[in-house]
Write a protein that holds these residues in place. Structure first.
Motif, short mmCIF file in Angstrom:
data_model
loop_
_atom_site.label_atom_id
_atom_site.label_comp_id
_atom_site.label_asym_id
_atom_site.label_seq_id
_atom_site.Cartn_x
_atom_site.Cartn_y
_atom_site.Cartn_z
N GLY A 1 5.13 5.75 1.60
CA GLY A 1 5.68 4.97 0.49
C GLY A 1 6.65 5.83 -0.28
O GLY A 1 7.09 6.89 0.19
N GLY A 2 7.01 5.40 -1.47
CA GLY A 2 7.95 6.16 -2.28
C GLY A 2 7.48 7.58 -2.53
O GLY A 2 8.23 8.54 -2.31
N GLY B 1 1.75 1.42 8.41
CA GLY B 1 2.56 0.25 8.74
C GLY B 1 3.99 0.68 8.94
O GLY B 1 4.29 1.51 9.79
N TRP B 2 4.90 0.11 8.14
CA TRP B 2 6.28 0.55 8.15
C TRP B 2 6.59 1.15 6.78
O TRP B 2 5.97 0.76 5.80
CB TRP B 2 7.21 -0.60 8.49
N ILE B 3 7.54 2.08 6.73
CA ILE B 3 7.80 2.74 5.45
C ILE B 3 8.37 1.72 4.45
O ILE B 3 9.17 0.86 4.80
CB ILE B 3 8.76 3.95 5.60
N GLY B 4 7.92 1.86 3.23
CA GLY B 4 8.38 0.96 2.19
C GLY B 4 7.69 -0.40 2.23
O GLY B 4 8.09 -1.31 1.52
N GLY B 5 6.66 -0.54 3.03
CA GLY B 5 5.97 -1.83 3.13
C GLY B 5 4.84 -2.00 2.14
O GLY B 5 4.23 -3.06 2.05
N VAL C 1 14.97 2.97 -2.59
CA VAL C 1 14.37 4.26 -2.93
C VAL C 1 13.62 4.81 -1.71
O VAL C 1 13.76 5.97 -1.32
CB VAL C 1 13.42 4.12 -4.15
N ALA C 2 12.82 3.92 -1.10
CA ALA C 2 12.09 4.34 0.11
C ALA C 2 13.07 4.73 1.22
O ALA C 2 12.93 5.77 1.86
CB ALA C 2 11.17 3.23 0.57
N ALA D 1 -0.95 10.57 -0.26
CA ALA D 1 -0.22 9.81 -1.28
C ALA D 1 -0.26 8.35 -0.86
O ALA D 1 0.74 7.80 -0.40
CB ALA D 1 1.22 10.32 -1.41
N VAL D 2 -1.42 7.73 -0.97
CA VAL D 2 -1.61 6.40 -0.41
C VAL D 2 -1.96 5.35 -1.45
O VAL D 2 -2.43 4.26 -1.12
CB VAL D 2 -2.68 6.41 0.71
#
Lengths: 95, 416
Positions: free
Chosen positions: B40-41, B65-69, B185-186, B234-235
């Motif tokens: 994530g961010g 998953g996918w980044i920024g999801g 941002v992501a 960082a979840v």
């Protein structure tokens, strides 16, 4: 969410306020040797499971009873509702 | 490839055949120096600053998953540094300064727009509190401006000033606050990290930790075992579930927060407006939709969707503040999972396990913190000492009674 109250039947969750994990029933013994440590865990640490969660709800807009609700935190499905007083007595508490 | 106006013109004249994917899609290597769990961010920013600021290499970001999801794509995109307490304000001001230079720094258009954040006040007591907050912000180098009712009326004439219960008495304005395109941002951090050699591994869920003698050796994942010298988590909302795999109990509960977007409207709301008598904040996106939200639902949840009573409550607050919002139709709404800490403030710290580091407890204010969170977490991972603005974000503050409780409600995560 609908909470199936043991006495009053299905009630809207809006009538209730939420406290948190049902382990908050088991207040540590203040006179224990390691009371500090126990209270730290009691007040601040949580299991926070993704799945079945036993939690305390207060029927504030209803009969003002405390309930232990077993709810799936992944789906919000409620599978069991008990009186917190019953749960406490079953665990050996006097009230 | 650097992005620039010149590049766009050049690509336009050559049929746009030169663009490349913004980041690679590498296979995981068997071992890294640093593994960041969570794409994530915050996770991507951590990897970016580890590589760029601290000169580290052999870094991987693992994303289930996918980044920024996750929450970086689910928030209401507000940035600000209007905090009160010493443990918080320097950190958030550091973050706002990083936002101000971010786009040049990672060469990506994140649409950082400092259009102002206005917190409304509705009583004399609230004016006192906001005056104090504004002073605290000034002491930490942030900007803050106290407005009276007439000044607010001039700025935002369409609010309900004559509400009998909640008259608007003024506001605290932070002009440097604003909004940012959250997905960008992501993507910007991902591209910046990838360019500096960071492996971003998507569809790779961590299923367990491998440990010997109280030291972490690596992670078991759905794409096999990955060894690491240092592992940073960082979840956000999944913190409890992930750290349980390392037998760590956290001072965190996961709760669901809903957010809403209306149909596109003509430009009406310039900056961010927050209602001081309820919990409601609103801004207008560049596409015209009103982006707004309010309280968390208030019960533990990992479901990424909420219930209708909270929808009603948020919309009632909106109606009390600006009745015209009742004419707008809701386009979509969604939920995100918040890592609600016991005092409403975050944690950036080592854990009891050597080599395992934790970043979480952001409650519903994590987005604005993204750059500083990444920087400070990278600082901790790289040097084993906390960054000067994040020294208060320790695990043991709960044991020692050193809570950073902005709201003063104690260990009741659904009230922060």
């Amino acid at each position: 969410m609908i909470i199936n109250h043991p006495l009053l039947g299905p009630r809207d969750a809006q009538e209730f306020t939420y406290l948190g994990d049902a382990s908050l029933i088991d207040r540590p013994d203040w006179s224990a040797e390691d009371a500090n440590e126990q209270y730290y865990g009691y007040a601040y640490l949580r299991d926070n499971p993704a799945g079945l969660h036993r939690e305390l709800w207060f029927h504030e807009q209803g009969d003002r009873s405390w309930l232990v609700v077993t709810r799936n935190t992944l789906t919000h499905e409620i599978t069991r509702v008990e009186f917190a007083s019953h749960v406490a007595r079953l665990a050996g508490r006097s009230r | 490839m650097r992005y620039s106006g010149f590049r766009i013109i050049k690509e336009a004249l050559t049929g746009n055949r030169g663009w490349q994917p913004a980041w690679r899609n590498p296979e995981p290597k068997p071992h890294y120096d640093f593994v960041i769990i969570g794409g994530g961010g915050h996770g991507l920013a951590t990897a970016y600053y580890l590589a760029r600021e601290f000169g580290k290499s052999r870094i991987a970001v693992l994303e289930k998953g996918w980044i920024g999801g996750g929450n970086v794509g689910r928030n209401t995109t507000i940035i600000r540094s209007n905090y009160l307490l010493d443990g918080n304000e320097p950190f958030y001001e550091f973050s706002l300064k990083l936002w101000e230079g971010l786009e040049q720094d990672f060469n990506y258009n994140a649409m950082v727009s400092q259009r102002g954040v206005l917190n409304l006040m509705h009583s004399d007591a609230q004016r006192d509190a906001f005056t104090r907050r504004g002073n605290a912000m000034h002491l930490n180098g942030a900007d803050a401006q106290l407005l009276d009712a007439a000044q607010v009326r001039e700025m935002v004439p369409y609010l309900n000033f004559n509400n009998a219960r909640f008259p608007i008495k003024g506001g605290l304005l932070q002009r440097r606050g604003g909004t940012v395109r959250h997905d960008a941002v992501a993507w910007g951090y991902a591209r910046g990290a990838d360019t500096r050699g960071v492996d971003i591994i998507q569809n790779c869920e961590v299923t367990g930790f491998r440990m010997t003698n109280g030291k972490v050796q690596g992670v078991e994942t759905t794409r096999g075992y990955i060894g690491a010298n240092k592992i940073g988590c960082a979840v956000a909302g999944s913190s409890g579930a992930l750290m349980a795999k390392a037998d760590q109990r956290l001072p965190i509960e996961s709760h669901v927060l809903q957010a809403f977007v209306s149909e596109g409207l003509k430009p009406t709301i310039k900056g961010v407006i927050t209602f001081g008598a309820g919990h409601f904040y609103v801004s207008q996106s560049d596409k015209g939709g009103l982006v707004f939200g309010g309280d968390i639902d208030g019960y533990n949840s990992y479901a990424q969707r909420g219930n209708l009573p909270t929808v009603e409550d948020v919309c009632e607050s909106g109606m009390a503040l600006m009745p015209m919002i009742g004419r707008a139709r809701l386009l979509r709404m969604w939920g995100g999972i918040m890592d609600m800490s016991m005092d409403g403030s975050p944690i950036i710290d080592k854990t009891d396990i050597e080599g395992l580091y934790f970043n979480g407890g952001w409650c519903y204010g994590g987005f604005k913190a993204t750059p500083a969170s990444g920087w400070c977490f990278a600082h901790l991972l790289a040097t084993d000492t906390p960054h000067e603005t994040a020294t208060a974000y320790r695990f043991d503050r709960f044991r020692k009674g050193l809570m950073i409780d902005e709201k003063g409600v104690g260990a009741q995560p659904n009230l922060h």
